[in-house]
Motif scaffolding. Structure first.
Motif, PDB file in Angstrom:
ATOM      1  N   TYR A  40       0.828  -1.210   0.000  1.00  0.00           N
ATOM      2  CA  TYR A  40       0.000   0.000   0.000  1.00  0.00           C
ATOM      3  C   TYR A  40       0.862   1.261   0.000  1.00  0.00           C
ATOM      4  O   TYR A  40       1.902   1.321   0.654  1.00  0.00           O
ATOM      5  N   ARG A  41       0.420   2.232  -0.754  1.00  0.00           N
ATOM      6  CA  ARG A  41       1.010   3.581  -0.817  1.00  0.00           C
ATOM      7  C   ARG A  41       2.424   3.606  -1.398  1.00  0.00           C
ATOM      8  O   ARG A  41       3.169   4.549  -1.165  1.00  0.00           O
ATOM      9  N   GLN A  42       2.802   2.583  -2.122  1.00  0.00           N
ATOM     10  CA  GLN A  42       4.122   2.528  -2.748  1.00  0.00           C
ATOM     11  C   GLN A  42       3.977   2.333  -4.254  1.00  0.00           C
ATOM     12  O   GLN A  42       3.002   1.759  -4.723  1.00  0.00           O
ATOM     13  N   GLY A  43       4.974   2.807  -4.981  1.00  0.00           N
ATOM     14  CA  GLY A  43       4.993   2.617  -6.418  1.00  0.00           C
ATOM     15  C   GLY A  43       5.400   1.191  -6.773  1.00  0.00           C
ATOM     16  O   GLY A  43       5.914   0.456  -5.941  1.00  0.00           O
ATOM     17  N   PHE A  44       5.161   0.819  -8.010  1.00  0.00           N
ATOM     18  CA  PHE A  44       5.598  -0.489  -8.486  1.00  0.00           C
ATOM     19  C   PHE A  44       5.784  -0.468  -9.993  1.00  0.00           C
ATOM     20  O   PHE A  44       5.296   0.414 -10.694  1.00  0.00           O
ATOM     21  N   SER A 115       3.116   2.131 -11.748  1.00  0.00           N
ATOM     22  CA  SER A 115       2.207   3.016 -11.026  1.00  0.00           C
ATOM     23  C   SER A 115       2.920   3.667  -9.847  1.00  0.00           C
ATOM     24  O   SER A 115       3.795   3.061  -9.226  1.00  0.00           O
ATOM     25  N   GLN A 116       2.504   4.887  -9.547  1.00  0.00           N
ATOM     26  CA  GLN A 116       3.023   5.631  -8.395  1.00  0.00           C
ATOM     27  C   GLN A 116       1.835   6.181  -7.609  1.00  0.00           C
ATOM     28  O   GLN A 116       0.911   6.738  -8.200  1.00  0.00           O
ATOM     29  N   TYR A 117       1.864   6.039  -6.292  1.00  0.00           N
ATOM     30  CA  TYR A 117       0.784   6.513  -5.413  1.00  0.00           C
ATOM     31  C   TYR A 117       1.025   7.965  -5.012  1.00  0.00           C
ATOM     32  O   TYR A 117       2.162   8.354  -4.738  1.00  0.00           O
ATOM     33  N   PHE A 118      -0.055   8.763  -4.974  1.00  0.00           N
ATOM     34  CA  PHE A 118       0.019  10.158  -4.556  1.00  0.00           C
ATOM     35  C   PHE A 118      -0.914  10.382  -3.370  1.00  0.00           C
ATOM     36  O   PHE A 118      -2.139  10.410  -3.530  1.00  0.00           O
ATOM     37  N   PRO A 119      -0.354  10.555  -2.146  1.00  0.00           N
ATOM     38  CA  PRO A 119      -1.198  10.700  -0.953  1.00  0.00           C
ATOM     39  C   PRO A 119      -2.065  11.960  -0.985  1.00  0.00           C
ATOM     40  O   PRO A 119      -3.136  11.981  -0.388  1.00  0.00           O
ATOM     41  N   SER A 120      -1.635  12.999  -1.678  1.00  0.00           N
ATOM     42  CA  SER A 120      -2.438  14.236  -1.720  1.00  0.00           C
ATOM     43  C   SER A 120      -3.748  14.035  -2.483  1.00  0.00           C
ATOM     44  O   SER A 120      -4.725  14.734  -2.238  1.00  0.00           O
ATOM     45  N   ARG A 124      -3.529   6.877  -7.821  1.00  0.00           N
ATOM     46  CA  ARG A 124      -2.287   6.501  -8.493  1.00  0.00           C
ATOM     47  C   ARG A 124      -2.248   7.065  -9.905  1.00  0.00           C
ATOM     48  O   ARG A 124      -3.274   7.215 -10.544  1.00  0.00           O
ATOM     49  N   GLU A 125      -1.024   7.320 -10.381  1.00  0.00           N
ATOM     50  CA  GLU A 125      -0.836   7.550 -11.802  1.00  0.00           C
ATOM     51  C   GLU A 125      -0.424   6.219 -12.412  1.00  0.00           C
ATOM     52  O   GLU A 125       0.110   5.342 -11.707  1.00  0.00           O
ATOM     53  N   TRP A 126      -0.670   6.063 -13.713  1.00  0.00           N
ATOM     54  CA  TRP A 126      -0.461   4.771 -14.369  1.00  0.00           C
ATOM     55  C   TRP A 126       0.259   4.933 -15.693  1.00  0.00           C
ATOM     56  O   TRP A 126       0.069   5.918 -16.402  1.00  0.00           O
ATOM     57  N   GLN A 127       1.060   3.916 -16.035  1.00  0.00           N
ATOM     58  CA  GLN A 127       1.682   3.791 -17.341  1.00  0.00           C
ATOM     59  C   GLN A 127       1.546   2.350 -17.802  1.00  0.00           C
ATOM     60  O   GLN A 127       1.678   1.419 -16.999  1.00  0.00           O
ATOM     61  N   PHE A 128       1.281   2.173 -19.094  1.00  0.00           N
ATOM     62  CA  PHE A 128       1.268   0.841 -19.690  1.00  0.00           C
ATOM     63  C   PHE A 128       2.624   0.548 -20.295  1.00  0.00           C
ATOM     64  O   PHE A 128       3.232   1.414 -20.920  1.00  0.00           O
TER      65      PHE A 128
END
Length: 199
Positions: A40-44, A115-120, A124-128
């Motif tokens: 949770y709350r981490q990019g991957f 994906s990267q999570y943004f707490p604000s 998440r933002e996403w890329q394929f």
């Protein structure tokens, strides 16, 4: 008499079982343990092995963990008729907190996610990660139903048809639920080279 009936019906049962044994549900191995690719709350960053594409997406939602999701994916090798991928790339970023629609450019197929999570934004933002197979072109495209069916529910989207591929997705974001619903764009691919660069 019983032996004769056994000899007649046993081959029929064996053939029927072989044809329909796994018809209702195809199990995909998501990996060991729960197999989540993120916390949770981490990019991957997840990429299928070379020559494979995404065929299943699994996710679970947690409101208490920043309205975030755990994600996992399953890959499957493409058929030999598609050949080897000729190039792979990362598509443009789809921003957090927004609705978006994207397919792989250059007739690519989805072979990974970043994906990267943004707490604000609590999103998440996403890329394929996309791969192109020779000069094959998509056709007969459609969208899945919303995944998950309702905001906050678990997701388990599986490609049940072998010759259909994920080419992209459209998503909606709920500012109230702080969750996202996906519709995956599914296409078949031609068995021959075509001259169109992006469909």
């Amino acid at each position: 008499m019983d032996l004769v009936l056994l000899c007649v019906f046993l081959p029929l049962v064996t053939v029927a079982w072989g044809q329909y044994g796994d018809y209702n549900y195809q199990h995909y191995d998501y990996g060991g343990n729960d197999g989540w690719v993120n916390v949770y709350r981490q990019g991957f960053n997840f990429q299928c092995p070379h020559g494979q594409v995404i065929v299943a997406v699994r996710s679970t939602f947690s409101k208490k963990e920043g309205s975030d999701r755990l994600w996992n994916y399953a890959c499957m090798p493409t058929p030999q008729s598609l050949g080897e991928p000729t190039e792979c790339w990362w598509e443009e970023i789809n921003r957090a907190g927004m609705q978006w629609y994207q397919t792989c450019s250059n007739n690519g197929l989805v072979a990974g996610f970043q994906s990267q999570y943004f707490p604000s934004v609590l999103d998440r933002e996403w890329q394929f990660y996309c791969c192109r197979y020779s000069r094959r072109c998509p056709y007969s495209c459609s969208m899945t139903t919303e995944q998950p069916g309702h905001y906050g529910e678990d997701m388990d989207m599986i490609m049940y048809t072998y010759d259909h591929y994920i080419r992209g997705a459209t998503t909606t974001f709920s500012a109230v639920d702080r969750d996202r619903q996906w519709k995956f764009i599914i296409c078949r691919m031609t068995d021959f080279d075509c001259q169109f660069q992006n469909l």
